[in-house]
Write an enzyme that holds these catalytic residues in place. Structure first.
Site, short mmCIF file in Angstrom:
data_model
loop_
_atom_site.label_atom_id
_atom_site.label_comp_id
_atom_site.label_asym_id
_atom_site.label_seq_id
_atom_site.Cartn_x
_atom_site.Cartn_y
_atom_site.Cartn_z
N HIS A 24 32.48 33.70 42.99
CA HIS A 24 33.04 34.15 44.27
C HIS A 24 34.20 35.12 44.05
O HIS A 24 34.34 36.12 44.75
CB HIS A 24 33.50 32.94 45.11
N ASP A 121 35.70 34.82 52.26
CA ASP A 121 34.49 34.31 51.62
C ASP A 121 33.63 33.58 52.64
O ASP A 121 34.15 32.92 53.55
CB ASP A 121 34.86 33.36 50.49
N VAL A 341 31.61 34.95 27.47
CA VAL A 341 31.28 36.24 26.85
C VAL A 341 31.47 37.37 27.86
O VAL A 341 31.55 37.12 29.06
CB VAL A 341 29.81 36.27 26.33
N GLN A 343 29.76 39.59 29.70
CA GLN A 343 28.35 39.77 30.06
C GLN A 343 28.01 41.22 30.39
O GLN A 343 26.92 41.71 30.06
CB GLN A 343 28.00 38.87 31.25
N TRP A 361 23.87 35.31 41.69
CA TRP A 361 23.64 36.64 42.26
C TRP A 361 24.41 37.74 41.55
O TRP A 361 23.91 38.85 41.38
CB TRP A 361 23.92 36.66 43.75
N ASP A 382 21.57 28.56 45.38
CA ASP A 382 20.81 29.69 45.95
C ASP A 382 19.86 30.33 44.94
O ASP A 382 19.22 31.34 45.26
CB ASP A 382 21.80 30.75 46.46
N1 UDP Z 1 30.12 35.64 33.25
C1 UDP Z 1 30.63 36.24 32.12
N2 UDP Z 1 30.59 35.56 30.95
C2 UDP Z 1 30.08 34.32 30.83
C3 UDP Z 1 29.54 33.70 31.99
C4 UDP Z 1 29.57 34.40 33.18
O1 UDP Z 1 31.11 37.38 32.16
O2 UDP Z 1 30.10 33.78 29.71
C5 UDP Z 1 30.23 36.35 34.53
C6 UDP Z 1 28.95 37.04 34.94
O3 UDP Z 1 28.92 38.34 34.39
C7 UDP Z 1 29.06 37.04 36.46
C8 UDP Z 1 29.84 35.77 36.77
O4 UDP Z 1 30.50 35.42 35.57
O5 UDP Z 1 29.80 38.15 36.91
C9 UDP Z 1 28.93 34.61 37.18
O6 UDP Z 1 28.54 34.73 38.48
P1 UDP Z 1 27.06 34.40 38.98
O7 UDP Z 1 27.05 34.64 40.45
O8 UDP Z 1 26.08 35.20 38.22
O9 UDP Z 1 26.78 32.90 38.60
P2 UDP Z 1 27.62 31.53 38.62
O10 UDP Z 1 28.40 31.54 37.37
O11 UDP Z 1 28.47 31.53 39.88
O12 UDP Z 1 26.56 30.49 38.61
N1 UDP Z 2 26.87 29.47 50.73
C1 UDP Z 2 26.98 29.88 51.99
N2 UDP Z 2 27.76 29.16 52.86
C2 UDP Z 2 28.40 28.06 52.50
C3 UDP Z 2 28.28 27.62 51.18
C4 UDP Z 2 27.51 28.36 50.30
O1 UDP Z 2 26.40 30.87 52.38
O2 UDP Z 2 29.08 27.47 53.35
C5 UDP Z 2 25.99 30.25 49.85
C6 UDP Z 2 26.76 31.30 49.09
O3 UDP Z 2 26.02 32.46 49.11
C7 UDP Z 2 26.83 30.73 47.69
C8 UDP Z 2 25.50 30.00 47.62
O4 UDP Z 2 25.36 29.40 48.92
O5 UDP Z 2 26.96 31.76 46.77
C9 UDP Z 2 25.41 28.95 46.57
O6 UDP Z 2 26.55 28.20 46.60
P1 UDP Z 2 26.96 27.35 45.34
O7 UDP Z 2 28.34 26.90 45.62
O8 UDP Z 2 25.88 26.37 45.06
O9 UDP Z 2 26.93 28.30 44.10
P2 UDP Z 2 28.07 29.22 43.52
O10 UDP Z 2 27.67 30.62 43.87
O11 UDP Z 2 29.36 28.82 44.15
O12 UDP Z 2 27.99 28.95 42.04
#
Ligand code: UDP
Ligand code: UDP
Length: 464
Positions: A24, A121, A341, A343, A361, A382
């Site tokens: 986020h 957010d 890392v 990424q 995403w 998601d």
């Molecule tokens: N990321 C990174 N290094 C890591 C793990 C994650 O730079 O070792 C960054 C990745 O490039 C992205 C963010 O952290 O910008 C992760 O967001 P994403 O929505 O892909 O997934 P989430 O970690 O929330 O599941």
């Molecule tokens: N989300 C949303 N409304 C909410 C909570 C979550 O739209 O009130 C969506 C949002 O796009 C978020 C996704 O659900 O990225 C998945 O949320 P989660 O916290 O599981 O994953 P995160 O991206 O935080 O790792």
């Protein structure tokens, strides 16, 4: 000299309010850089306390790189965890911010010059919108997932209401007008568990989207044309405010950590397009059994690999987690690490030819930006809905029968086979390259991104 229009309408002042987690925070900071680039005054609202060290480090780097951005601290009220129905620190933080939202009012009103808009957010909207309404301050949402997920999110209250008191038991697939149906099995699993915190937040927020002045979303036409068209045409839900496709929001210089010297050195030594990068984002830790199956699968694939391991125990060493014997075999073909890392740098490296991803995403957008094909393995949240976008746009492939990674086991042999399939596919490579070109066009001079920001800035100036 100031242009006449600037004297009449000074640069808009916009405050940004992210919620918890790197997934986020990162898009918010990338959005901030774009707003600065488009001559906005930006105030970043950071919460105190914050959940993770990675988040506070990223904020420090960002503020050092953008001294013109004003930072204000938002002190949160302590949360009584027993009232929240969750143990996830990130969801609890969403809830802490939500329950402290009334304290935002004096903070927002005290900012100088006066604000033109607040961008908050998506996980905070039902508690923040009443605050901005009472201040007559335009409220915008940054949606941190796909346009397909935004369609699902906006439509969710209509879908849930069909089950009435029987929610969630009576619900089938999700039929959003104009979109291919979303199978029940793709719905974020927590939404199907009555009364957990995530589901509760989601349910009360969903009908509130239409109360905002606009939704900013990190996507672009070349990836999600249909969803964007339906959302903006008011087909998904009536009264949808304008959806501004501000993507791709791509990695910025302030995010650059030290790409471990040995990673870079190793990547530099590998043939072009030969390496599969394997990572499941910032939040998803896997079971030991699954980690070891992945290790066997990587060996079985015959490909070179860079694998980022995330274990439930942060402090445990890599050798313990993967196992000494397996670790020795892995070293022959790849690099295995267990740390944060860079990424962006990895995906942009010419040696990387494929990516096994959970489909967070931000990650999908980063892979699109670099034209790296994805083998989707959604773990939770998601991510299946995002995996559908990956598959239907042509950016990658998804083995739907694998199920949710956090729940169902995938065997090493199967994993290895699918990696070979992805790495060997000319078709996927061509499609991913095409999406990369579309992403570059969107962010280039005169592209859709620039047009969208100009529209937003003009709208904010008019509201002054
Ligand atoms: N990321 C990174 N290094 C890591 C793990 C994650 O730079 O070792 C960054 C990745 O490039 C992205 C963010 O952290 O910008 C992760 O967001 P994403 O929505 O892909 O997934 P989430 O970690 O929330 O599941
Ligand atoms: N989300 C949303 N409304 C909410 C909570 C979550 O739209 O009130 C969506 C949002 O796009 C978020 C996704 O659900 O990225 C998945 O949320 P989660 O916290 O599981 O994953 P995160 O991206 O935080 O790792």
């Amino acid at each position: 000299m100031l242009a006449c229009d600037d004297l009449l309408h000074p640069h808009p002042h916009v405050a940004l309010l992210p919620s918890a987690g790197m997934g986020h925070l990162t898009p918010f900071l990338r959005l901030a850089t774009q707003l600065v680039h488009h001559h906005c005054n930006v105030t970043l609202i950071t919460t105190h306390p914050i959940v993770s060290l990675s988040e506070s480090k990223l904020i420090t780097h960002f503020l050092a790189a953008f001294p013109q951005v004003n930072q204000v601290e938002f002190n949160l009220l302590p949360l009584d965890h027993t009232t929240a129905n969750s143990t996830d620190p990130f969801f609890l933080h969403f809830e802490t911010i939500r329950r402290s939202a009334h304290l935002l009012s004096p903070l927002l009103a005290s900012l100088s010059p006066p604000l033109h808009a607040l961008v908050c957010d998506v996980t905070l909207i039902s508690s923040v919108i009443p605050v901005t309404e009472s201040l007559h301050l335009p409220n915008y949402i940054l949606f941190t997932s796909s346009a397909k997920m935004l369609s699902f999110f906006s439509y969710f209250h209509i879908y849930a209401s069909k089950a009435g008191d029987d929610y969630p038991a009576m619900l089938g697939d999700v039929e959003i007008p104009g979109l291919p149906s979303i199978p029940r099995s793709s719905i974020p699993p927590l939404l199907l568990i009555p009364n957990n915190l995530f589901a509760n937040i989601f349910k009360v927020d969903s009908p509130k989207v239409t109360k905002s002045n606009g939704v900013l979303i990190n996507t672009f036409e070349g990836l999600e044309a249909l969803s964007l068209e339906l959302l903006n045409g008011g087909k998904v839900v009536e009264g949808m405010p304008p959806v501004f496709a501000v993507g791709p929001l791509v990695p910025c210089d302030f995010e650059k950590g030290e790409l471990g010297n040995n990673q870079l050195k190793w990547l530099n030594e590998q043939p072009v397009g030969s390496v599969v990068y394997v990572s499941f984002g910032s939040r998803t830790a896997m079971s030991r059994v699954q980690i070891r199956e992945i290790g066997h699968g990587l060996i079985r694939s015959g490909c070179r690999f860079l694998w980022v391991v995330k274990d439930k125990k942060e402090e445990e060493g890599l050798e313990e987690v993967v196992g000494h014997e397996l670790m020795e075999s892995l070293k022959a073909k790849g690099l295995v690490v267990k740390n944060w890392v860079d990424q962006g740098e990895i995906l942009g490296h010419k040696a990387v030819g494929g990516f096994v991803s959970h489909c967070g995403w931000n990650t999908v957008i980063e892979a699109a930006w670099h034209g790296v094909p994805i083998l989707a393995w959604p773990q939770h949240g998601d991510q299946k809905i995002n995996a559908e976008v990956v598959e239907s746009s042509g950016l990658g492939m998804w083995v739907a029968s694998w199920g949710w990674g956090e729940k169902d086991m995938v065997k090493g042999d199967e994993f290895g086979e699918r990696i070979r399939e992805m790495m060997g596919s000319e078709l996927l490579r061509g499609q991913a390259t095409h999406i990369k070109e579309e992403a570059r066009k969107a962010l280039g001079d005169g592209g859709s991104c620039e047009m969208t920001f100009k529209r937003l800035v003009a709208e904010w100036k008019m509201k002054s």
